[in-house]
Structure formats: structure tokens, C-alpha cells
Design a protein around this motif. Structure first.
Motif, short mmCIF file in Angstrom:
data_model
loop_
_atom_site.label_atom_id
_atom_site.label_comp_id
_atom_site.label_asym_id
_atom_site.label_seq_id
_atom_site.Cartn_x
_atom_site.Cartn_y
_atom_site.Cartn_z
N THR A 213 0.85 -1.17 0.00
CA THR A 213 0.00 0.00 0.00
C THR A 213 0.89 1.23 0.00
OG1 THR A 213 -1.86 1.12 1.12
CG2 THR A 213 -0.15 0.21 2.51
N ASP A 214 0.37 2.37 -0.40
CA ASP A 214 1.17 3.60 -0.34
C ASP A 214 1.64 3.84 1.09
OD1 ASP A 214 0.56 3.82 -2.97
OD2 ASP A 214 -0.79 5.53 -2.77
N GLY A 215 2.91 4.12 1.26
CA GLY A 215 3.44 4.25 2.61
C GLY A 215 4.57 5.25 2.70
N SER A 216 5.53 4.97 3.59
CA SER A 216 6.64 5.89 3.83
C SER A 216 7.87 5.10 4.23
CB SER A 216 6.27 6.90 4.94
OG SER A 216 6.01 6.22 6.16
N VAL A 217 9.02 5.79 4.14
CA VAL A 217 10.31 5.20 4.51
C VAL A 217 11.02 6.16 5.45
CG1 VAL A 217 12.60 4.52 3.70
CG2 VAL A 217 10.57 3.85 2.41
N GLY A 271 4.71 9.26 0.95
CA GLY A 271 4.08 9.11 -0.37
C GLY A 271 4.77 8.11 -1.27
N VAL A 272 5.44 7.10 -0.68
CA VAL A 272 6.06 6.05 -1.49
C VAL A 272 4.95 5.14 -2.02
CG1 VAL A 272 7.78 4.21 -1.52
CG2 VAL A 272 8.10 6.19 -0.02
N LYS A 273 4.93 4.93 -3.31
CA LYS A 273 3.83 4.24 -3.95
C LYS A 273 3.94 2.71 -3.82
CE LYS A 273 1.86 7.95 -5.40
NZ LYS A 273 0.56 8.38 -4.82
N VAL A 274 2.81 2.07 -4.06
CA VAL A 274 2.75 0.61 -4.06
C VAL A 274 3.76 0.06 -5.08
CG1 VAL A 274 1.29 -1.38 -4.53
CG2 VAL A 274 0.34 0.59 -3.37
N GLY A 275 4.43 -1.02 -4.70
CA GLY A 275 5.36 -1.65 -5.62
C GLY A 275 6.74 -1.84 -5.01
N GLY A 306 3.98 -0.05 5.22
CA GLY A 306 3.39 -0.67 4.05
C GLY A 306 4.21 -1.81 3.49
N GLU A 307 5.37 -2.14 4.13
CA GLU A 307 6.22 -3.22 3.65
C GLU A 307 5.56 -4.58 3.94
OE1 GLU A 307 8.39 -5.77 3.72
OE2 GLU A 307 9.38 -5.13 1.87
N ALA A 308 5.56 -5.43 2.93
CA ALA A 308 4.84 -6.70 3.02
C ALA A 308 5.34 -7.59 4.14
CB ALA A 308 4.93 -7.43 1.68
N GLN A 309 6.65 -7.52 4.50
CA GLN A 309 7.21 -8.41 5.51
C GLN A 309 7.03 -7.90 6.93
OE1 GLN A 309 8.35 -11.40 4.58
NE2 GLN A 309 7.73 -10.74 2.52
N GLY A 310 6.43 -6.73 7.09
CA GLY A 310 6.27 -6.16 8.43
C GLY A 310 5.05 -6.68 9.16
N GLY A 311 4.95 -6.29 10.42
CA GLY A 311 3.79 -6.64 11.23
C GLY A 311 2.87 -5.44 11.40
N SER A 330 -4.24 -3.21 3.54
CA SER A 330 -3.70 -2.12 2.72
C SER A 330 -4.81 -1.13 2.41
CB SER A 330 -3.09 -2.66 1.43
OG SER A 330 -4.08 -3.31 0.65
N PHE A 331 -4.40 0.09 2.04
CA PHE A 331 -5.34 1.10 1.54
C PHE A 331 -5.61 0.78 0.07
CE2 PHE A 331 -2.99 4.17 4.58
CZ PHE A 331 -3.65 3.63 5.66
N LEU A 332 -6.86 0.69 -0.30
CA LEU A 332 -7.21 0.40 -1.69
C LEU A 332 -7.36 1.71 -2.44
CD1 LEU A 332 -9.84 -2.42 -1.06
CD2 LEU A 332 -7.37 -2.62 -1.40
N PRO A 333 -6.55 1.97 -3.47
CA PRO A 333 -6.62 3.26 -4.18
C PRO A 333 -7.90 3.40 -4.98
CG PRO A 333 -5.14 1.77 -5.32
CD PRO A 333 -5.54 1.07 -4.06
N CYS A 334 -8.43 4.62 -5.03
CA CYS A 334 -9.59 4.90 -5.87
C CYS A 334 -9.21 4.65 -7.33
CB CYS A 334 -10.06 6.34 -5.69
SG CYS A 334 -10.73 6.70 -4.05
#
Length: 769
Positions: A213-217, A271-275, A306-311, A330-334
Motif C-alpha cells: 500500500t502507499d506508505g513511507s520510509v 508518499g512512497v507508492k505501491v510496488g 506498508g512493507e509486506a514483511q512487516g507486522g 492495505s489502503f485500496l486506491p480509488c
């Protein structure tokens, strides 16, 4: 000599061989001499743990620097000890031997140790959280982390690794190291550049991440000097360090030298995008000559939302541009054509009429400007090629549909060069199609059929590199007007190679040329932000004529033929319009003959006893044929006296009338004041007569109760609020005379008209009867 010297070997000037350093010495690669090994510091060790058993594990310390001497003063020479197994990240539960995540859309509540689902409007967003160091890595950098080194890098072939055989040479340019820290075990494990690096090097470390999901680092760091406690240590020069994410560089601040949590350096990217993304650390050393004067660039924390391996530790409110129906991680984008501006949304809204949006996760919709219209699903502002500005400037580009201009080059090329030749020699070519996508025809291999690595599927303009590589120069259209010329602005192209944040764009200025069909395209220039400017000369760039593009003109009536000409001409702002409305041809029409009532008459000022009559055609009757025979010529002049001059005939008459009005007004004011004075005088005379009559009556008949009479009506009130009755007892006649005299004095005191009299500050005391 010419022999390259390895780690812990040296070669004096002019020597042809390398020699090993003593056990208590060390040397970087290529050194002409050896250096004394300094005492080992805390940062020369790394914590290691045994597997958890009964919620406990054993902590030990491993020496990772072969170029220092262990000493009893080191903080980590103590025996091993047992510590609690509390190494799971937030949002993960411990199974006793490993850390596990909760299921989809659930969080791990630390207080109840249960997995709880998130409700609508929120999501169980996973977070990869190493914000308190890398203790859980067990002393080994994971294999998924990619490292590289250029320059004088660690070498483990040959040379002396020290007397401590427990120290293993590590060729990795980065390593884990322990540092003093105020937490449960008093240490924190960080990632730093290898202490075996030489004087000049460039070391990189890449941490791959995948966001669901869109997240941050967030990255926490410090520049640590192991010799801060040594007063005799030389002043070290810190290396240069940069964090890179998605093409952005963030230079680390070398003044951040503290190990206290609230004083650490911090890089935060929202604002780091999905992917998939890569967090890269680059360390560049240029002056280190020994481990004594080195400065460590230490990563002490990495947190990726938003990292897949996190809790997941908490239900996070859904971000704007996204919706959360509940029980999601995750947040589902419009989707394109929809948006939502608020947080915590459970659904997205469809764009309103005249608005569209083509991207995912938008918080607003884009307005479709003149010349464009929103399609049925509001995912695109479609180009109609019919443009109108304020009802005056109209353009019709529809004849240019499916017309592709190009190839056009920025430099001169041989017109006989084939597309294959131009592809092989890297000659960039431009293609523009104002009213259709330039890559619409997928079979045209000479145009831009494929946008390499692009998310843009279509474009109105493109830049071809070769047969497999083209750039979109924009697919979002907006028309503007500049100096009467139509300008087509294209945005939303592929990312610029100069500025990775800016998409490519282009401007096409249309120049009216009635002889150019369909037109001629010219390349103007390229601006640094990848904005490409073109000029298109075409007959279709001319304005379209409309009704208001023409003005009606009538000639004067010809007295002989009694006709006039009516014709239409272009307004100045529409002088170059073509097509559209065609005005009627010029025609001659019979003039209208003026009637007596079509004239207005004006007498001149009286001069030498004469006045002249002037007749003028009324404004709404202009253009008629004047016929003076209709009027009696004996009325063309008359005798006059100056006093008979018409009002307004000249300024002198107007001045006389104004003066007369002022004098008349003054007379009226004086008359009103005079009448008011006369009325007052008359009232006082009547009052005096009434007083005389009252005096005579009082002389004949007395009364009592006057002491209760306060309104001069002759009736007083008794103490029981009943009227006092008149008594037969006579009053002293002198009292009546005194009252009459007082009244006469009051009358005499009234000022004459035009005079003033001072008013007493309070009423006089009543006369005692």
C-alpha cells in the motif's frame, strides 16, 4: 614498488616486495608502513544470540575488527548472559522460537496478545520496523541486502588477520556493529561500512522493499567517531554518505554524531507508492588512513510503512485517495474516474460532470477545459478539437484528425536516411498528431509504436529513440490563447531524464496560414525540464468566423439615386478568421425619406434681434434622405429680444436662472421665519388677555386647594386624591394682582424676532401665593 600491497602488508618506498606487519600492527591496502593497532572499542563487536528457549536466550559478543587489540577495558569482554526474548517487531507475535504475522486485515494487540480485525475505514497496514537497531538479524546482514565496493575495498587473501584466531576476515564492505545505547541490554546494533576499507572507496548497500500500500520510509543514522574519548586522536574527516530512494538523493548530515535516540539523523520520505523500491546507502571515503582516525556511518534504524514483511500493530485510518472496506491490510486506491478527499473513507466518489481523472488514488478530479469533454466513465478529458474562447475565438481542428506530423528532428539530417539508419545512430525524431493519438496505428513501425518502460499508453506527441524505445510527450490536453494564437499544452508524458520528478510535456503553437493544408510542423527548442516546443502553421489554425466576427456598415444615401450600400466587414480581432459563417454580400437599398417628425429643432441665441432655426435628423433616423421642402421656409428665422432667449441657449442665460433660483429660495426662507414670529406674537397676546381675565375673576371669587394644583387647570388634588372643592372664602386681591404682574413680565421677556436670550440653567422657584 610496483607490487600492489594487500591488507596488513606494507612496502617501503623503492621496495620490490611486500612485508607482513607484526601481530600488534596493521596496514591498509597499498600502505608504505604499518600502524599500531588501537584498543578495541564497543563498535568493534557485534551481539549474537542463541535461539529462544523458555522466553530466554543467551547473548554473546563477536569481535569483528581484526585491526584492533582486545583489552580488559572493553565493555564486551564480560561473560555471556541470558536476556529476554523480546525481539519481535511491533505487530508480530512470538511463537517462542520465531516471530509471526497475524492474518489479512488483522493487528496484533500487545496488551491482550490477540489478533484483532480492523473495521471499515481502517486497514491493518504492515510495518517493517527496525527503528531500534538490527539486533534481530543475529549478527549477519541478510542475503537479500546487496552490497558493492569500488576502490580500496576489504581483502581477505593473504596478509595477517591478527593474533585472535576467532576473528574472521569479512570482505563485505558493510558489517553489523554494536554501539552503546540506552535500552534493555545497553547496546544497539547498527550497519556501518567495514573497518577494513582503505583510503579511497565507494561502498553501496541496497535494501529492497515491497510496499502493498502507499506508505513511507524512515532511516535513522549517525556519524560515530570511535575515538571521541581519546584526546590524542587526530581529527578525522567524515566520509560522504547519501541515501537514495526512487531517484532522489538525500545527503546525510555529518554533524549528527550522537547516539541518543532523539538526536539521531533522520531521512523521511512520505508518499512512497505501491510496488518494489530500493533503499540505497552510498558511503564515499577519501581520506581515512587507519582505523584510529576513521568515522563510521551507522544506520541505526529503518522503518518502512506498508512493507509486506512487516507486522501490523494498529488499525490505521484510510488515507485520502483510498478506501478501506474493512478487514484489509492495505489502503485500496480509488480507481480512475473516482476520488475521495477525506480520510477513513469506505468508498470512492465518481467525478462530476465535466471532470475526469485517469490516475489511481486521486483526491480530486481534473476539470476538462475548452476543447475537451469528459468521457462516459470520467477517466479521460477527450480532445474534441473544437475550441471556443469566450464566444469570440473559435477554432476547428477536426480536419487534422488522424493526421500525424513527422518525423521531425532537432538537427539537420539527410532526407534519404532510412528509419533504421536513424535508429542505429541515435537520432531522435518527433511526431505530433493534434487530434488523435500519435501511436494509434500500431502497424506504423516508423512512428512511436511503443513507449519503453512507460505507464503512458497513448500520446498526442512523442519522441522516438529507436524502434523499441520512445517517450510520450503528453496525453493530457489543455488549450490556451496567446496573442490571438491557439496553443495546445500537452502534459503527463514520460518522466524527464533531467529531472526525475517532472514528466515530459510539450507546447504546440498554431499559426494561421490560409495556404498551408494540412500544415507544416517546426521544432523550436527543448527546455531543461523536458518541455518541447513546436510551431504548426496551418489553415486550420485560423479562427473560425462567427456572426459576431463581422460588423455591419452603411454608406451615406446618394441624393441622386436615393440609395445606400450595406456591407459587412471583419472585426479587427477576427481579421484572420476563415470558414464558418459567411456574411451576406454587399447590397444597395432605397433610402428612407425623412419626415418632419424625424427632425428636432433648436433656436439659436438672440443676436441683433434675430434667431435662426436649425433642424437636425434624430439619432435613430440617421440615414434617411433629408427633404427640406417639407418645412415652411418663413419659419427659418424670427425677431427676438435677449430676454426671450430660450433657457439653456447659452451659459449667460443659465447663470441668470441659477441666480434667480437662489434669490427665490432666500425669499421663501425669510417669509417662513416672518410668519413663525407673527404666530408666536399672536399667541402671547392671547395669553396676556386670558391672564387679565383671570385676574378680574380672581378679584371677584377666591379658591382654595391651589397648593395641590400642578397643571394650571384650576383644579387641585386633596391628600386623598379627590378634587379639592371651591370654597366661598375670598382670597386677598393683592395675590391676584401679583400673578398678573408676573405674567405681564413673562410676556415682556419674550425676545423680539431675530434676537436671542440666555436660558436659565434651571426653572425658577414658583411664586408663593
Amino acid at each position: 614498488g610496483d607490487v600492489y600491497k594487500r591488507q596488513n602488508q606494507y612496502s617501503p618506498e623503492g621496495s620490490a616486495n611486500c612485508q607482513d606487519c607484526a601481530d600488534e600492527e596493521w596496514a591498509p591496502s597499498g600502505s608504505p608502513k604499518c600502524f599500531d593497532k588501537p584498543p578495541c572499542q564497543n563498535s568493534d563487536y557485534v551481539a549474537q544470540y542463541t535461539p529462544c528457549a523458555d522466553s530466554k536466550r543467551t547473548q554473546s559478543w563477536k569481535l569483528i575488527n581484526a585491526n584492533c587489540l582486545p583489552s580488559a577495558a572493553s565493555a564486551f569482554t564480560a561473560t555471556n548472559k541470558e536476556v529476554a526474548c523480546d525481539m519481535c517487531m511491533a505487530g508480530m507475535k512470538s511463537s517462542g522460537t520465531s516471530c509471526e504475522k497475524c492474518g489479512e486485515g488483522k493487528i496484533f494487540a500487545k496488551d491482550t496478545h490477540e489478533c484483532i480485525p480492523c473495521g471499515p475505514g481502517t486497514a491493518a497496514v504492515p510495518i517493517l520496523d527496525y527503528s531500534s537497531g538490527f539486533d534481530s538479524l543475529g549478527g549477519v546482514i541478510p542475503g537479500s541486502v546487496i552490497t558493492d565496493c569500488q576502490g580500496v575495498c576489504p581483502s581477505c587473501s593473504g596478509g595477517n588477520t591478527g593474533s585472535d584466531t576467532s576473528v574472521t576476515c569479512d570482505p563485505n564492505p558493510f558489517q553489523l556493529a554494536s554501539y552503546p545505547f540506552k535500552d534493555a541490554d545497553g547496546t544497539v546494533v547498527g550497519i556501518r561500512q567495514n573497518s577494513l576499507l582503505g583510503s579511497f572507496y565507494t561502498a553501496t548497500l541496497q535494501i529492497p522493499i515491497t510496499l502493498v500500500t502507499d506508505g513511507s520510509v524512515e532511516v535513522l543514522y549517525t556519524f560515530y567517531d570511535p575515538n571521541l574519548q581519546r584526546h590524542d586522536a587526530p581529527q578525522a574527516t567524515p566520509p560522504t554518505a547519501v541515501i537514495t530512494l526512487d531517484g532522489f538523493d538525500y545527503t546525510l548530515d555529518s554533524s549528527k554524531t550522537s547516539l541518543e535516540a532523539h538526536k539521531l539523523g533522520r531521512v523521511f520520505v512520505d508518499g512512497v507508492k505501491v510496488g518494489k523500491h530500493v533503499i540505497q546507502l552510498t558511503v564515499i571515503g577519501s581520506s581515512q588512513s587507519s582505523s584510529v582516525d576513521r568515522i563510521d556511518v551507522v544506520l541505526l534504524g529503518v522503518k518502512v510503512v506498508g512493507e509486506a514483511q512487516g507486522g501490523a500493530a494498529e488499525c490505521v485510518k484510510c488515507a485520502p485517495g483510498h478506501y478501506c472496506p474493512g478487514k484489509t491490510s492495505s489502503f485500496l486506491p480509488c480507481k480512475p474516474g473516482t476520488y475521495v478527499a477525506s480520510t477513513g473513507a469506505t468508498s470512492c466518489k465518481t467525478c462530476s460532470s465535466g471532470f475526469a481523472v485517469k490516475e489511481y488514488g486521486r483526491t480530486y478530479c481534473d476539470y476538462c477545459y475548452d476543447g475537451t469533454v469528459a468521457n462516459s466513465d470520467h477517466t479521460l478529458c477527450e480532445n474534441t478539437c473544437n475550441i471556443s474562447f469566450w464566444g469570440y475565438y473559435d477554432f476547428d481542428l477536426t480536419p487534422l484528425k488522424d493526421v500525424v506530423f513527422g518525423p521531425l528532428t532537432a538537427q539537420n539530417v539527410d532526407p534519404n536516411d532510412t528509419p533504421e539508419y536513424l535508429d542505429d545512430h541515435g537520432v531522435h525524431r518527433f511526431f505530433v498528431s493534434p487530434c488523435s493519438f500519435v501511436n494509434k496505428d500500431k502497424t506504423d513501425t516508423d512512428s512511436c509504436t511503443q513507449f519503453y518502460g512507460s505507464e503512458v499508453e497513448n500520446a498526442f506527441a512523442c519522441q522516438r529513440i529507436n524502434g523499441n524505445w520512445s517517450y510520450s510527450l503528453g496525453d493530457d490536453v489543455r488549450y490556451t490563447l496567446a496573442d490571438g494564437k491557439l496553443v495546445m499544452k500537452l502534459t503527463g508524458g514520460d518522466r524527464c531524464h533531467h529531472q526525475t520528478t517532472a514528466p515530459r510535456s510539450s507546447n504546440i503553437t498554431f499559426v494561421c496560414d490560409p495556404t498551408a493544408t494540412p500544415g507544416t510542423l517546426s521544432f523550436v527548442n527543448e527546455l531543461p525540464a523536458c518541455q518541447y516546443n513546436f510551431v504548426l502553421a496551418s489553415k486550420y489554425a485560423c479562427q473560425v468566423c462567427r456572426n459576431n466576427s463581422f460588423a455591419r456598415a452603411e454608406s451615406e444615401c446618394d441624393a441622386v439615386t436615393e440609395t445606400k450600400t450595406i456591407k459587412y466587414y471583419k472585426e479587427s480581432w477576427a481579421s484572420s478568421c476563415v470558414g464558418g459563417v459567411v456574411p451576406p454580400p454587399a447590397v444597395n437599398v432605397t433610402c428612407y425619406k425623412c419626415k418632419p417628425e424625424d427632425y428636432m429643432e433648436m433656436w439659436s441665441d438672440c443676436v441683433d434681434g434675430k434667431q435662426s432655426l436649425a433642424r437636425m435628423v434624430k439619432a435613430d433616423k440617421k440615414g434617411c434622405i433629408e427633404n427640406t421642402k417639407t418645412f415652411n421656409t418663413s419659419m427659418e428665422s424670427r425677431t427676438c429680444h435677449k430676454i426671450e432667449a430660450s433657457i439653456g441657449a447659452n451659459k449667460f442665460t443659465g447663470g441668470i436662472m441659477g441666480f434667480a433660483l437662489i434669490v427665490g429660495g432666500a425669499i421663501i426662507v425669510i417669509y417662513v421665519l416672518h410668519r413663525r414670529h407673527a404666530d408666536l406674537e399672536h399667541k402671547f397676546q392671547r395669553l396676556a388677555a386670558d391672564a387679565q381675565e383671570a385676574s378680574e375673576m380672581d378679584h371677584e371669587d377666591g379658591f382654595e386647594g391651589a397648593e395641590n394644583d400642578d397643571d394650571d387647570d384650576g383644579i387641585g388634588f386633596s391628600t386623598n386624591n379627590q378634587p379639592a372643592k371651591s370654597l366661598s372664602k375670598p382670597r386677598d386681591s393683592s395675590t391676584a394682582r401679583e400673578a398678573v404682574e408676573a405674567l405681564n413680565n413673562a410676556i415682556a421677556s419674550v425676545p423680539a424676532p431675530g434676537t436671542t436670550q440666555a436660558v436659565p440653567s434651571q426653572s425658577p422657584e414658583p411664586h408663593a401665593a
